[in-house]
Design a protein around this motif. Structure first.
Motif, short mmCIF file in Angstrom:
data_model
loop_
_atom_site.label_atom_id
_atom_site.label_comp_id
_atom_site.label_asym_id
_atom_site.label_seq_id
_atom_site.Cartn_x
_atom_site.Cartn_y
_atom_site.Cartn_z
N SER A 119 45.79 19.00 57.12
CA SER A 119 44.99 19.12 58.35
C SER A 119 45.36 18.02 59.35
N VAL A 120 45.70 16.84 58.86
CA VAL A 120 46.15 15.76 59.74
C VAL A 120 47.46 16.16 60.42
N ALA A 121 48.39 16.69 59.65
CA ALA A 121 49.67 17.10 60.21
C ALA A 121 49.52 18.23 61.22
N LYS A 122 48.51 19.09 61.04
CA LYS A 122 48.29 20.18 61.99
C LYS A 122 47.93 19.66 63.37
N ALA A 161 48.17 9.65 63.22
CA ALA A 161 48.46 10.65 62.18
C ALA A 161 49.54 10.15 61.22
N ALA A 162 50.57 9.49 61.74
CA ALA A 162 51.64 8.97 60.89
C ALA A 162 51.12 7.93 59.92
N VAL A 190 53.04 25.18 51.37
CA VAL A 190 52.37 25.08 52.66
C VAL A 190 53.06 26.06 53.61
N ARG A 191 52.31 26.93 54.20
CA ARG A 191 52.88 28.03 54.99
C ARG A 191 53.41 27.61 56.36
N GLU A 192 52.71 26.71 57.02
CA GLU A 192 53.09 26.34 58.38
C GLU A 192 54.18 25.27 58.37
N LEU A 193 55.15 25.43 59.25
CA LEU A 193 56.33 24.56 59.28
C LEU A 193 55.98 23.09 59.51
N ILE A 194 55.20 22.79 60.52
CA ILE A 194 54.96 21.39 60.88
C ILE A 194 54.17 20.66 59.79
N PRO A 195 53.07 21.20 59.30
CA PRO A 195 52.40 20.50 58.19
C PRO A 195 53.28 20.36 56.95
N ARG A 196 54.03 21.39 56.61
CA ARG A 196 54.92 21.32 55.44
C ARG A 196 55.96 20.22 55.64
N ALA A 246 57.90 15.04 54.22
CA ALA A 246 58.53 13.80 54.71
C ALA A 246 57.80 12.56 54.19
N CYS A 247 56.47 12.60 54.15
CA CYS A 247 55.75 11.41 53.68
C CYS A 247 55.93 11.22 52.17
N LEU A 248 56.38 12.26 51.48
CA LEU A 248 56.61 12.17 50.04
C LEU A 248 58.07 11.85 49.68
N VAL A 249 58.92 11.64 50.69
CA VAL A 249 60.35 11.39 50.46
C VAL A 249 60.61 10.30 49.42
N PRO A 250 59.89 9.18 49.41
CA PRO A 250 60.18 8.17 48.38
C PRO A 250 60.07 8.71 46.95
N GLY A 251 59.25 9.70 46.73
CA GLY A 251 59.10 10.29 45.40
C GLY A 251 60.34 11.01 44.91
#
Length: 190
Positions: free
Chosen positions: A38-41, A58-59, A95-101, A106-111
């Motif tokens: 919801s934040v990414a939306k 948001a970031a 996640v269906r929507e491009l921007i939230p996905r 991206a925030c999980l990249v370190p994983g």
């Protein structure tokens, strides 16, 4: 709209951040993920004039979520850490929507470092080309630039420069361009 609209959105994001942290504390991981989505939306709906300031808020929330997930992964034994990381990326892929996905992944990249030596950055950078709004795409690249350098940084810099020709008020892109160009000077973070 104006300043009142910006204040309202910042307050909405602040509530979402508190909610995300509460869900995490209660071990409601899916609810925390939904809150991050919801934040990414918000980043796909914001107006041009205050997009940079909303992006920063948001970031920070998305970074917080990514840090929580990464810390959880790192506390586990290797095999379990890999399974946990895969699980988060599978959830994100749904996640269906491009921007939230995009933002959640991206925030999980370190994983990704738990799973492979390869990085998803080139793929994520190319996804930003599918974002219809030049402003939203430029800031998506700015977010990704936190993790990028080298070839991926050059790709994002070129794509962000292209955005300058598509937006009337280019000053709103200055922070995004600064972040992307900064990735050209830094080493690989992942």
């Amino acid at each position: 709209d104006g300043v009142g609209g910006e204040t309202e959105l910042v307050e909405k994001l602040s509530r979402a951040h508190r909610q995300l942290l509460k869900h995490w504390e209660l071990e409601e991981r899916v609810a925390a993920l939904k809150t991050a989505i919801s934040v990414a939306k918000v980043l796909k709906e914001a107006k041009h004039s205050f997009y940079p300031s909303l992006f920063v808020v948001a970031a920070e929330i998305l970074d917080s979520f990514g840090s929580l997930v990464y810390a959880r992964i790192r506390r586990k034994p290797e095999r379990e850490a890999q399974e946990t990381a895969r699980n988060w990326f599978y959830k994100t892929a749904c996640v269906r929507e491009l921007i939230p996905r995009f933002y959640v992944e991206a925030c999980l990249v370190p994983g990704y470092s738990v799973l492979t030596d390869e990085t998803p950055l080139p793929r994520l950078a190319s996804i930003t080309r599918g974002i219809g709004s030049p402003l939203v795409a430029a800031y998506a690249r700015a977010y990704l630039a936190r993790f990028a350098s080298g070839r991926t940084g050059l790709l994002m810099a070129r794509d962000t420069l292209f955005c300058f020709s598509k937006i009337d008020s280019v000053s709103v892109l200055d922070p995004a361009m600064e972040a992307v160009l900064g990735s050209l000077d830094s080493g690989d973070a992942v």
